[in-house]
Design a protein around this motif. Sequence first.
Motif, PDB file in Angstrom:
ATOM      1  N   ILE A 256      11.241   2.638  -9.638  1.00 40.99           N
ATOM      2  CA  ILE A 256      11.173   1.701 -10.303  1.00 40.99           C
ATOM      3  C   ILE A 256      10.078   0.599 -10.984  1.00 40.99           C
ATOM      4  N   PHE A 257       9.275   0.780  -9.978  1.00 36.27           N
ATOM      5  CA  PHE A 257       7.995  -0.182 -10.252  1.00 36.27           C
ATOM      6  C   PHE A 257       7.240   0.085 -11.219  1.00 36.27           C
ATOM      7  N   HIS A 258       6.919   1.282 -11.326  1.00 34.01           N
ATOM      8  CA  HIS A 258       6.018   1.719 -12.398  1.00 34.01           C
ATOM      9  C   HIS A 258       6.959   1.879 -14.076  1.00 34.01           C
TER      10      HIS A 258
ATOM     11  N   PHE B 235       9.949  -6.058 -14.258  1.00 38.16           N
ATOM     12  CA  PHE B 235       8.487  -6.957 -13.396  1.00 38.16           C
ATOM     13  C   PHE B 235       8.395  -6.222 -11.933  1.00 38.16           C
ATOM     14  N   SER B 236       6.264  -6.631 -12.014  1.00 38.08           N
ATOM     15  CA  SER B 236       6.734  -5.560 -11.126  1.00 38.08           C
ATOM     16  C   SER B 236       5.590  -6.375 -10.261  1.00 38.08           C
ATOM     17  N   PHE B 237       4.822  -6.801  -9.308  1.00 39.12           N
ATOM     18  CA  PHE B 237       3.696  -7.683  -8.693  1.00 39.12           C
ATOM     19  C   PHE B 237       2.588  -6.922  -7.934  1.00 39.12           C
ATOM     20  N   ASP B 238       1.960  -6.804  -8.089  1.00 38.34           N
ATOM     21  CA  ASP B 238       1.653  -5.450  -7.136  1.00 38.34           C
ATOM     22  C   ASP B 238       0.205  -6.211  -6.581  1.00 38.34           C
ATOM     23  N   ASN B 239      -0.145  -8.077  -6.589  1.00 38.73           N
ATOM     24  CA  ASN B 239      -0.704  -9.437  -5.863  1.00 38.73           C
ATOM     25  C   ASN B 239       0.363 -10.035  -5.338  1.00 38.73           C
ATOM     26  N   PHE B 240       0.923  -9.942  -4.340  1.00 36.27           N
ATOM     27  CA  PHE B 240       2.114 -10.802  -3.835  1.00 36.27           C
ATOM     28  C   PHE B 240       1.666 -10.518  -2.867  1.00 36.27           C
ATOM     29  N   PHE B 241       2.145 -11.628  -1.790  1.00 38.19           N
ATOM     30  CA  PHE B 241       1.594 -12.067  -0.695  1.00 38.19           C
ATOM     31  C   PHE B 241       3.392 -12.105   0.330  1.00 38.19           C
ATOM     32  N   HIS B 242       2.886 -11.254   1.589  1.00 33.22           N
ATOM     33  CA  HIS B 242       4.116 -12.260   2.259  1.00 33.22           C
ATOM     34  C   HIS B 242       3.591 -13.098   3.158  1.00 33.22           C
ATOM     35  N   GLN B 243       4.629 -14.790   3.404  1.00 34.89           N
ATOM     36  CA  GLN B 243       3.190 -16.077   4.093  1.00 34.89           C
ATOM     37  C   GLN B 243       3.775 -16.280   5.110  1.00 34.89           C
TER      38      GLN B 243
ATOM     39  N   PHE C  51       0.630  -1.048   0.413  1.00 34.34           N
ATOM     40  CA  PHE C  51      -0.281   0.065  -0.387  1.00 34.34           C
ATOM     41  C   PHE C  51       0.790   0.801   0.017  1.00 34.34           C
ATOM     42  N   VAL C  52       2.391   1.041   0.675  1.00 36.39           N
ATOM     43  CA  VAL C  52       2.748   2.233   0.510  1.00 36.39           C
ATOM     44  C   VAL C  52       3.494   3.098  -1.233  1.00 36.39           C
ATOM     45  N   ILE C  53       3.373   1.582  -1.455  1.00 34.86           N
ATOM     46  CA  ILE C  53       3.610   1.991  -3.381  1.00 34.86           C
ATOM     47  C   ILE C  53       2.337   2.986  -4.050  1.00 34.86           C
ATOM     48  N   ASP C  54       3.200   4.689  -4.622  1.00 33.12           N
ATOM     49  CA  ASP C  54       2.293   5.130  -5.117  1.00 33.12           C
ATOM     50  C   ASP C  54       1.215   5.751  -3.517  1.00 33.12           C
ATOM     51  N   TYR C  55       2.413   5.742  -3.216  1.00 32.73           N
ATOM     52  CA  TYR C  55       1.057   6.524  -1.699  1.00 32.73           C
ATOM     53  C   TYR C  55       1.430   7.899  -1.112  1.00 32.73           C
TER      54      TYR C  55
ATOM     55  N   MET D 277       9.608  -6.325  -6.819  1.00 30.46           N
ATOM     56  CA  MET D 277       9.768  -6.380  -8.229  1.00 30.46           C
ATOM     57  C   MET D 277      11.213  -7.003  -8.796  1.00 30.46           C
ATOM     58  N   VAL D 278      11.349  -7.496 -10.006  1.00 31.97           N
ATOM     59  CA  VAL D 278      12.715  -7.580 -10.251  1.00 31.97           C
ATOM     60  C   VAL D 278      13.493  -6.915 -11.603  1.00 31.97           C
ATOM     61  N   HIS D 279      13.844  -5.904 -11.027  1.00 36.86           N
ATOM     62  CA  HIS D 279      14.508  -4.862 -12.375  1.00 36.86           C
ATOM     63  C   HIS D 279      15.462  -5.569 -12.883  1.00 36.86           C
ATOM     64  N   ILE D 280      15.308  -5.623 -14.666  1.00 38.46           N
ATOM     65  CA  ILE D 280      16.469  -6.042 -15.355  1.00 38.46           C
ATOM     66  C   ILE D 280      17.205  -4.772 -16.080  1.00 38.46           C
ATOM     67  N   PRO D 281      17.782  -4.122 -16.125  1.00 41.71           N
ATOM     68  CA  PRO D 281      18.206  -3.057 -16.529  1.00 41.71           C
ATOM     69  C   PRO D 281      18.382  -3.271 -17.871  1.00 41.71           C
ATOM     70  N   GLY D 282      18.228  -2.559 -18.728  1.00 47.71           N
ATOM     71  CA  GLY D 282      18.327  -2.742 -20.613  1.00 47.71           C
ATOM     72  C   GLY D 282      17.335  -3.420 -21.197  1.00 47.71           C
ATOM     73  N   GLN D 283      16.372  -3.975 -20.418  1.00 48.27           N
ATOM     74  CA  GLN D 283      15.143  -4.925 -21.271  1.00 48.27           C
ATOM     75  C   GLN D 283      14.119  -4.681 -20.878  1.00 48.27           C
ATOM     76  N   ASP D 284      12.990  -4.396 -21.670  1.00 48.20           N
ATOM     77  CA  ASP D 284      11.787  -3.625 -21.852  1.00 48.20           C
ATOM     78  C   ASP D 284      10.594  -4.949 -21.793  1.00 48.20           C
ATOM     79  N   LYS D 285      10.812  -5.705 -21.282  1.00 46.13           N
ATOM     80  CA  LYS D 285       9.129  -6.837 -21.081  1.00 46.13           C
ATOM     81  C   LYS D 285       8.783  -6.819 -19.978  1.00 46.13           C
ATOM     82  N   GLY D 286       9.304  -5.981 -19.331  1.00 48.56           N
ATOM     83  CA  GLY D 286       8.124  -5.954 -17.730  1.00 48.56           C
ATOM     84  C   GLY D 286       7.078  -5.049 -17.409  1.00 48.56           C
ATOM     85  N   GLY D 287       6.425  -4.772 -16.298  1.00 49.95           N
ATOM     86  CA  GLY D 287       5.763  -3.949 -16.177  1.00 49.95           C
ATOM     87  C   GLY D 287       4.601  -4.246 -14.899  1.00 49.95           C
ATOM     88  N   ILE D 288       3.197  -3.741 -15.022  1.00 52.72           N
ATOM     89  CA  ILE D 288       2.703  -4.350 -13.718  1.00 52.72           C
ATOM     90  C   ILE D 288       1.679  -5.337 -13.597  1.00 52.72           C
ATOM     91  N   ASN D 289       2.409  -6.826 -13.063  1.00 51.36           N
ATOM     92  CA  ASN D 289       1.677  -8.071 -13.384  1.00 51.36           C
ATOM     93  C   ASN D 289       0.861  -8.081 -12.264  1.00 51.36           C
TER      94      ASN D 289
END
Length: 438
Positions: free
Chosen positions: A66-68, A73-81, A43-47, A301-313
């Motif tokens: 980084i998230f955007h 590869f960003s995940f907005d429905n990822f839960f701690h367990q 919830f802090v992301i973009d808050y 978030m998995v940030h891979i500099p130089g590639q552009d296949k990511g986005g918010i999953n």
Amino acid sequence: SPNDLKEVESYVKEHYAAPNSDYYGIAKGRNVITIHLESLQQFVIDYKLKDENGQEHEVTPFLNSIFHSNSTFSFDNFFHQVKAGKTSDAETLMENSLFGLNQGSLFSQLGGKNTFQAAPDILKQTGGYTSAAFHGNSGNFWNRTETYKNLGYDYFFDSSYYDVNDENSFQYGLHDKPFFQQSVQYLERLQQPFYSKFIAVSNHYPYSEFKNDEAGFPRATTSDETINGYFATANYLDKAVEEFFNYLKASGLYDNSIIVMYGDHYGISNSRNPELATLLGKSKDTWSNYDNAQMQRVPYMVHIPGQDKGGINHTYGGEVDALPTLLHLLGVDTSKYIQLGQDLLSEDHDQVVAFRDGDYVTPNYTYYSSNLYDNSTGLPVTDPSEELQKQADTWKQAVSTQLSTSDNINNGDLLRFYSASGLEPVDATQFDYKDGLK
Ligand code: GP9
Ligand code: MN
């Protein structure tokens, strides 16, 4: 016994999620830099926090960028367990794709004696990686020193490697900015490719370390001082991570690395959530266990500099899914490993997310504290159709099998019998973290 492994193996085989060929190996051979974002919730992301004049302050501007980024590869429905093992359970999940225990901390109870097939070791044996963990607290905390040896970490830089004093630290160790600053001298001497983990801890309960002028960030004004301080410490973490990225870029490490960031668990507990509600545009009076469940989202978030296949999953998943996701991006075949999660980028990924106590979240329904909720209304399903009840029973069963499989592996130390991975067992006696890189 070795026999118990059979059931585990067939579970794993049945749940294996094959990699997505669009992403498999796109980060092959790169260094891995994992940044543990203490107690950071999604919830802090973009808050934006409003101060008393109504002016808005973005809490984590750098992490948001980084998230955007489409390199992430960003995940907005990822839960701690996690459960009682908190940070250490998150480490277990993220690096082994196994759960912590139902009581206490796996690191503390079994970390010093069990056999693991963990990220540092897998990458060493399949890709020649060197590995190092960095944390500005004592290595005894959560039994890390002993556990890390069994995970296959070549190096562990704990507080004894850092200049820690009253000014730059608090009860859980060195603050994030000096932590990253002082880590660099060790990081730059690591043999590449490396797998590294940085446990930044300043954003830890009780979030009381930074007052307005130190952090340069306003406090919230609820009646709960824990909530009020949380945004400033999260902002400090954000700045520290940004400084570390700047170093990575200046040193040239950035371009041949992949940067993984995750929040380990909630920072604001369920008992405090009703007070937080007003800051989230919700009402304190209607806040429910459904809302509590949704608050267990953490950044991944998995940030891979130089590639552009990511986005918010928007795929639903949890910490147990991180390791197969990462390994597939690095081009490592996981089909022979005992891992209980599934690659989040795989077409075969199941979107039933287990909490450690047997509750669960799916894209349409949530089961939490003995109630089934409809995600579209947030209300309990009081009279489920036969079909829905059947579905819910199936989910509950799937979650309980995943958890009991994990418990069987850990409590029976079953990986000591498992050789089909092709991995040589870790020899923990070869590691002596006192010597550092000397
Ligand atoms: C301390 C840190 C705190 O070393 O990892 O862990 P937590 O209290 O969050 O489990
Ligand atoms: Mn923690």
